[in-house]
Design an enzyme around this catalytic site. Structure first.
Site, short mmCIF file in Angstrom:
data_model
loop_
_atom_site.label_atom_id
_atom_site.label_comp_id
_atom_site.label_asym_id
_atom_site.label_seq_id
_atom_site.Cartn_x
_atom_site.Cartn_y
_atom_site.Cartn_z
N ASP A 20 44.89 39.22 41.19
CA ASP A 20 43.59 39.23 41.88
C ASP A 20 43.06 37.80 42.01
O ASP A 20 43.08 37.02 41.07
CB ASP A 20 42.61 40.08 41.06
CG ASP A 20 41.28 40.25 41.74
OD1 ASP A 20 41.24 40.84 42.83
OD2 ASP A 20 40.27 39.78 41.17
N GLU A 30 46.99 37.96 45.70
CA GLU A 30 46.01 38.33 46.72
C GLU A 30 45.56 37.04 47.42
O GLU A 30 44.60 36.40 47.04
CB GLU A 30 44.80 39.03 46.10
CG GLU A 30 43.77 39.47 47.13
CD GLU A 30 42.39 39.64 46.55
OE1 GLU A 30 41.49 40.06 47.30
OE2 GLU A 30 42.17 39.34 45.35
N ASP A 83 39.86 46.78 49.61
CA ASP A 83 38.92 45.72 50.00
C ASP A 83 38.56 45.75 51.47
O ASP A 83 37.81 44.88 51.94
CB ASP A 83 39.53 44.35 49.68
CG ASP A 83 39.46 44.00 48.20
OD1 ASP A 83 38.47 44.40 47.54
OD2 ASP A 83 40.38 43.34 47.70
#
Length: 480
Positions: free
Chosen positions: A206, A236, A319
């Site tokens: 992340d 990410e 997201d």
């Protein structure tokens, strides 16, 4: 330096699961005050999905063709998304705890399904032990160097005032680790290797760019690969990512550049962007076939081939708004996008429910409960098409390991070929509302049979007709 990425990832089709929303098992005891499964999700509500629920749906995933799962965070947390970790060594009890996870991991591995976890190493939570220690003891805490505190006392809960410590996006609930502090580095590296030792197959990392320290990530990779050489490390990273994809940090990125390009071509001007503009996707420019072909060509040649073959190709995620919603509920567009995802280089990732047309706007609406008890809402024909496309990918090594070459690009059409040894695939798309005729010139002299329908074979030197808003795949078998 010779670059190597995990061989299994090249054969993987991932399924992304948001644990609180996928499936619930009666075997996991739950607290009260859970939100109704079918109710609209909220920022703070829990629905009670768990890991044994996932285990009980492995038949469903296996039937779809899934052989890898990417889990959003599973560690103990006071947030339904669990990006606010309290304890990185403990699976959240609402998910069933460590015992449930290990049972699921064993069952998945028995089916040759790999599992990667979401690693949130940039920030923790207010309930994380060392941060809570600061709340209790102030600047006399032995853990004062674990975070970036600007002044005292810590303002962790007065939301009308900015936090007086470094926090992700200035959110009080997400204190940022001080990753320059050696004990913090060791703690995070130990978390990463501990779970690999327990049997997981890799990490989705992340916001890794916010740990702006290449040496941290190089050591992270060294330690992970020492424990499990074929561990998959995917970051990410929403844009250009050369810095992290040189073979010394990550194996791949979540390939949002592909996502934007695919929506731009297949969706064009018929996109619902009311939610995308508030996410990392931003405003998606419509693309012609030539522009899309240029994007695909660039993406296939932007990195070492090993990296390209390991990219995680996403369409929608936790997201972003959901695929079905972004394309204005146009199932034909979804079919074309899925077919493209399954025929380019890199591992496809399906966000849970996209295969049945689950709708959803921006967070938290994109995190709905999977409607197991409302199958009348499923787009079952779409799911069957996705299943066929996945099966095609599994059956054709050239779609997983092949080189990439554009054969045709025009206003509404794109065609490309993938070649691996003697095996060849040609893929063509028409986004126009009218049929078109293309002259394609694939390598070789033999006709290529159609792979996804009963249409005509592709014969060198002869034109081929593509129906309106359709995609076609032709394959040359190994000894064709």
């Amino acid at each position: 330096m010779e670059i190597a990425t995990p061989e299994w990832v090249k054969d993987a089709v991932f399924y992304q699961i948001f644990p609180d929303r996928f499936a619930m098992s009666d075997r996991v005891s739950k607290p009260t005050n859970l939100q109704a499964w079918e109710a609209s999700p909220t920022y703070h509500g829990f629905k009670g999905g768990d890991l044994l629920g996932v285990l009980e749906k492995l038949d469903y995933l296996e039937d779809l063709g899934i052989n890898a799962i990417y889990f959003n965070p599973i560690f103990a947390s006071a947030a339904n998304h669990r990006y606010h970790a309290h304890d990185y060594y403990r699976v959240d009890p609402i998910l069933g705890g460590n015992d449930a996870f290990f049972e699921l991991l064993e069952a998945a591995h028995q089916r040759n399904i790999r599992i990667i976890l979401d690693g949130v190493f940039n920030h923790a939570s207010r309930g994380f032990f060392q941060f809570h220690h600061l709340l209790e003891n102030g600047e006399e805490s032995p853990y004062v160097d674990w975070f970036h505190v600007h002044d005292w006392p810590i303002n962790a809960y007065h939301e009308h005032e900015r936090p007086n410590y470094a926090a992700w996006w200035g959110l009080h609930a997400l204190p940022k680790f001080n990753t320059d502090h050696p004990p913090v580095r060791e703690y995070l590296w130990d978390v990463a290797t501990y779970w690999l030792e327990q049997g997981i197959d890799g990490w989705r990392l992340d916001v890794p760019a916010e740990i702006d320290d290449d040496d941290f990530w190089r050591e992270f990779r060294r330690r992970c690969k020492a424990v499990k050489p074929d561990a998959y490390l995917v970051g990410e990273l929403w844009g250009e990512a050369h810095r992290w994809l040189q073979g010394d940090q990550f194996d791949a990125q979540m390939n949002y550049p592909f996502t934007r390009a695919a929506f731009g071509f297949f969706g064009g001007h018929n996109l619902n962007q009311s939610g995308t503009v508030h996410t990392g996707l931003g405003y998606i420019e419509p693309l012609t076939g030539q522009q899309f072909a240029d994007c695909l060509d660039e993406l296939h040649h932007a990195h070492d081939p090993e990296i390209v073959l390991a990219q995680m190709n996403v369409l929608s995620t936790h997201d972003t708004p959901r695929l079905y919603t972004i394309v204005n509920q146009d199932v034909d567009t979804m079919r074309l996008i899925f077919l493209c995802q399954m025929t380019i280089a890199g591992a496809p990732n399906i966000y849970y429910g996209d295969e049945i047309g689950l709708p959803g706007g921006r967070d938290p609406d994109c995190r709905r409960g999977f409607p197991w008890d409302k199958k009348e809402s499923w787009k079952t024909a779409l799911r069957e098409d996705v299943r066929r496309y996945i099966s095609l990918r599994h059956a054709a090594p050239e779609l997983r390991r092949g080189t990439f070459q554009i054969l045709h690009a025009s206003e509404h059409a794109v065609a490309y070929c993938r070649q691996h040894k003697e095996q060849l695939a040609v893929v063509a798309f028409n986004t126009d509302d009218e049929e078109i005729t293309l002259n394609l010139d694939p390598p070789g002299e033999d006709p290529l049979p159609s792979a996804v329908d009963e249409s005509e074979a592709l014969r060198p030197g002869r034109p081929v007709t593509l129906a309106a808003r359709s995609g076609r795949v032709w394959l040359r078998p190994e000894h064709g």
